[in-house]
Design an enzyme around this catalytic site. Structure first.
Site, PDB file in Angstrom:
ATOM      1  N   LYS A  80       0.851  -1.192   0.000  1.00 57.95           N
ATOM      2  CA  LYS A  80       0.000   0.000   0.000  1.00 57.95           C
ATOM      3  C   LYS A  80       0.892   1.248   0.000  1.00 57.95           C
ATOM      4  CE  LYS A  80      -3.976   1.847   2.574  1.00 57.95           C
ATOM      5  NZ  LYS A  80      -4.903   1.597   3.687  1.00 57.95           N
ATOM      6  N   SER A 163      -9.723   1.601   2.440  1.00 58.54           N
ATOM      7  CA  SER A 163      -8.802   2.334   1.622  1.00 58.54           C
ATOM      8  C   SER A 163      -7.723   1.484   0.944  1.00 58.54           C
ATOM      9  CB  SER A 163      -8.130   3.417   2.466  1.00 58.54           C
ATOM     10  OG  SER A 163      -7.390   2.823   3.523  1.00 58.54           O
ATOM     11  N   SER A 187     -10.084  -0.908   6.616  1.00 65.15           N
ATOM     12  CA  SER A 187      -9.494  -0.750   5.287  1.00 65.15           C
ATOM     13  C   SER A 187      -8.766  -1.954   4.713  1.00 65.15           C
ATOM     14  CB  SER A 187      -8.536   0.428   5.275  1.00 65.15           C
ATOM     15  OG  SER A 187      -9.287   1.599   5.140  1.00 65.15           O
TER      16      SER A 187
HETATM   17  N1  GLN Z   1     -13.083   3.897   5.826  1.00 62.45           N
HETATM   18  C1  GLN Z   1     -12.584   4.214   7.123  1.00 62.45           C
HETATM   19  C2  GLN Z   1     -12.152   5.662   7.160  1.00 62.45           C
HETATM   20  O1  GLN Z   1     -12.259   6.310   6.188  1.00 62.45           O
HETATM   21  C3  GLN Z   1     -11.464   3.295   7.487  1.00 62.45           C
HETATM   22  C4  GLN Z   1     -10.206   3.658   6.845  1.00 62.45           C
HETATM   23  C5  GLN Z   1      -9.081   2.765   7.226  1.00 62.45           C
HETATM   24  O2  GLN Z   1      -9.268   1.708   7.824  1.00 62.45           O
HETATM   25  N2  GLN Z   1      -7.881   3.228   6.909  1.00 62.45           N
HETATM   26  O3  GLN Z   1     -11.711   6.149   8.143  1.00 62.45           O
END
Ligand code: GLN
Length: 505
Positions: A80, A163, A187
């Site tokens: 990532k 994400s 994510s």
């Molecule tokens: N979708 C969640 C957020 O926007 C989780 C993001 C994540 O786990 N990095 O905060």
């Protein structure tokens, strides 16, 4: 190499070690797969072909000269874009960091190299890991490899989730057998569910966060994405372990001590908690069926299902977005164009420091990141901190206690990973709250620091009007209970294999 020939990491590494396949050959195949699939999917945002091939040749040399080989010998991995690798761009898919090349590697990346893996490149993500669709990225959206032909197909394709959507799509499409993501509120698990692969969010502190660009430090955790539970465990074992560079890292003694108190349980001895509050939620029909089929299967192998309650579950999403935004506002204050990050060209000759900082942050961050910073700054501001932040911290404690009470009765908890399968790209563009709600079942593991896994479920038959998009279930375990999660996932993997064969027959 065709889709079908894509091998799980364990098998690939075994073939390479036995001399069936050279590392260079296998790396070339992976690169060819990326060249073919990536223009449509946009899962990788940068491929390190030269570095990967040079390293592959070195590894081949190592094998031929009889040196010992690491557990990920020759396996290509996607990272990532928020993980640091010395000298490579680490942009977090943000204009703010578009030129950032770290001078050090994240502990997890160093451990991959020590295990003889090949770092193939970096994958797309939501800017600073804030998002659930891999749409908020300077590189444009990633597409879900499951285009879902049939009644529910859409023109632009489906979101891979986020994400870590780039990592999940890269694994699901067979470009790489393994990838790393980060999970602050879901994510890893949500994109794994949307793309039909396995994803693990480890216990807080089991995997070092050193070299992971911080989003919300008390929630962030790096974890693996793979096509089989065995591969998932393999990658987890390589990256986990104490690290003096991360003050929140758990010591080996602590982990062993907690693991010993958890003991080992066979599937027959396993008590599986069914979360009552989840059943009352609005779930898509295929997700509901995935849960039912999982329960049936677990019963058939002798596990005991027990209904448990997590009364504060409904508060989890508000608690999470409040705490995550507060921590994000604080962590991201360093990007001011002075200490770190993009610096705006301010035309006025005598521009003040404040003007340059405001212009740099204005240009460098995207809309979603700004939304979080504003929300977090507001909630932390004088006079409001008690009302919002402190209250959320207390709710976080209550959520933790709910889990502790549940784990006094059961060994793992079963629930959905997401309320519905993947949504079409752009579906939530006008409504950030709808996007936040796709995380409603994943955020509590982060709030409570627990390990949780997303397991894809192969449905035994589809109705003609049903979506063919992947669906998944999620299991939570007590802290350091990862091995329980792998055991359950392995059993379900076997079930999936026979369900697939049944469908093909
Ligand atoms: N979708 C969640 C957020 O926007 C989780 C993001 C994540 O786990 N990095 O905060």
């Amino acid at each position: 190499m065709t889709q079908q020939e894509n091998l799980p990491a364990l098998e690939l590494s075994r073939r390479i070690r036995s001399g069936d396949l050279s590392v260079v050959e296998s790396t070339r195949r992976s690169l060819a797969e990326v060249a073919q699939r990536n223009p449509t999917l946009n899962a990788f945002v940068e491929v390190w072909s030269d570095a990967a091939l040079t390293r592959a040749a070195e590894l081949d040399h190592k094998r031929v000269s009889g040196e010992s080989t690491g557990p990920l010998f020759g396996v290509p991995i996607g990272l990532k874009s928020n993980l640091c690798v010395t000298g490579q761009l680490c942009t977090c898919a943000s204009k703010m960091l578009s030129n950032y090349r770290p001078t050090y590697s994240a502990t997890v990346c160093q451990r991959l190299l020590d295990a003889d893996a090949i770092l193939l490149g970096r994958t797309n993500m939501d800017e600073y890991a804030m998002g659930s669709g891999t749409e908020y990225s300077i590189y444009g959206p990633t597409r879900n490899p499951h285009f879902a032909s049939g009644p529910n197909a859409v023109l632009e394709g489906y979101s891979p989730g986020g994400s870590s959507g780039g990592s999940a799509a890269a694994v699901a499409s067979g470009m790489v057998p393994l990838a790393l993501g980060s999970d602050t509120g879901g994510s890893i698990r949500q994109p794994a569910a949307f793309c039909g692969v396995y994803g693990l969010k480890p216990t807080y502190g089991r995997v070092s966060r050193f070299g992971l660009v911080a989003y919300a430090s008390s929630l962030d955790q790096i974890g693996p994405i793979a096509t089989t539970p065995e591969d998932l465990e393999l990658l987890f074992q390589v990256i986990q372990g104490s690290d003096r560079l991360d003050a929140t890292s758990l010591s080996r003694e602590k982990v062993q001590q907690v693991e010993a108190t958890l003991g080992h349980k066979s599937l027959k001895q396993l008590r599986v908690g069914i979360i009552r509050e989840h059943a009352e939620q609005d779930l898509a029909p295929t997700v509901r069926r995935a849960l039912e089929e999982t329960k049936e299967y677990l019963k058939s192998v002798g596990a005991t299902l027990v209904e448990v309650s997590l009364p504060k579950q409904a508060q989890a999403i508000a608690t999470y977005y409040l705490i995550a935004s507060c921590e994000a506002a604080s962590n991201l204050s360093r990007y001011d164009g002075m200490h770190f990050g993009h610096r705006a060209q301010v035309p006025e000759k005598n521009a003040t420091l404040e003007q340059v900082i405001a212009a740099s942050r204005g240009e460098g961050f995207g809309a979603e990141v700004k939304r979080r910073i504003m929300l977090g700054t507001y909630a932390l501001s004088h006079g409001y901190a008690e009302q919002y932040y402190q209250q959320a911290t207390r709710m976080r404690q209550a959520i933790r206690q709910d889990f502790a009470a549940a784990f006094a009765e059961v060994d793992v908890l079963l629930g959905p990973t997401t309320p519905a399968p993947a949504f079409p790209i752009g579906a939530h563009r006008q409504d950030p709250i709808a996007m936040y709600l796709t995380d409603q079942f994943t955020v509590s593991a982060n709030l409570a620091g627990l390990p949780a896994i997303s397991v894809p479920i192969e449905l035994t038959n589809f109705q003609p009007d049903e979506s063919r998009l992947p669906v998944a279930v999620q299991f939570h375990a007590p802290p350091c209970g990862e091995s329980r999660l792998f055991a359950v996932a392995n059993a379900l993997h076997e079930r999936n294999q026979s369900a697939k064969l049944g469908a093909e027959a």
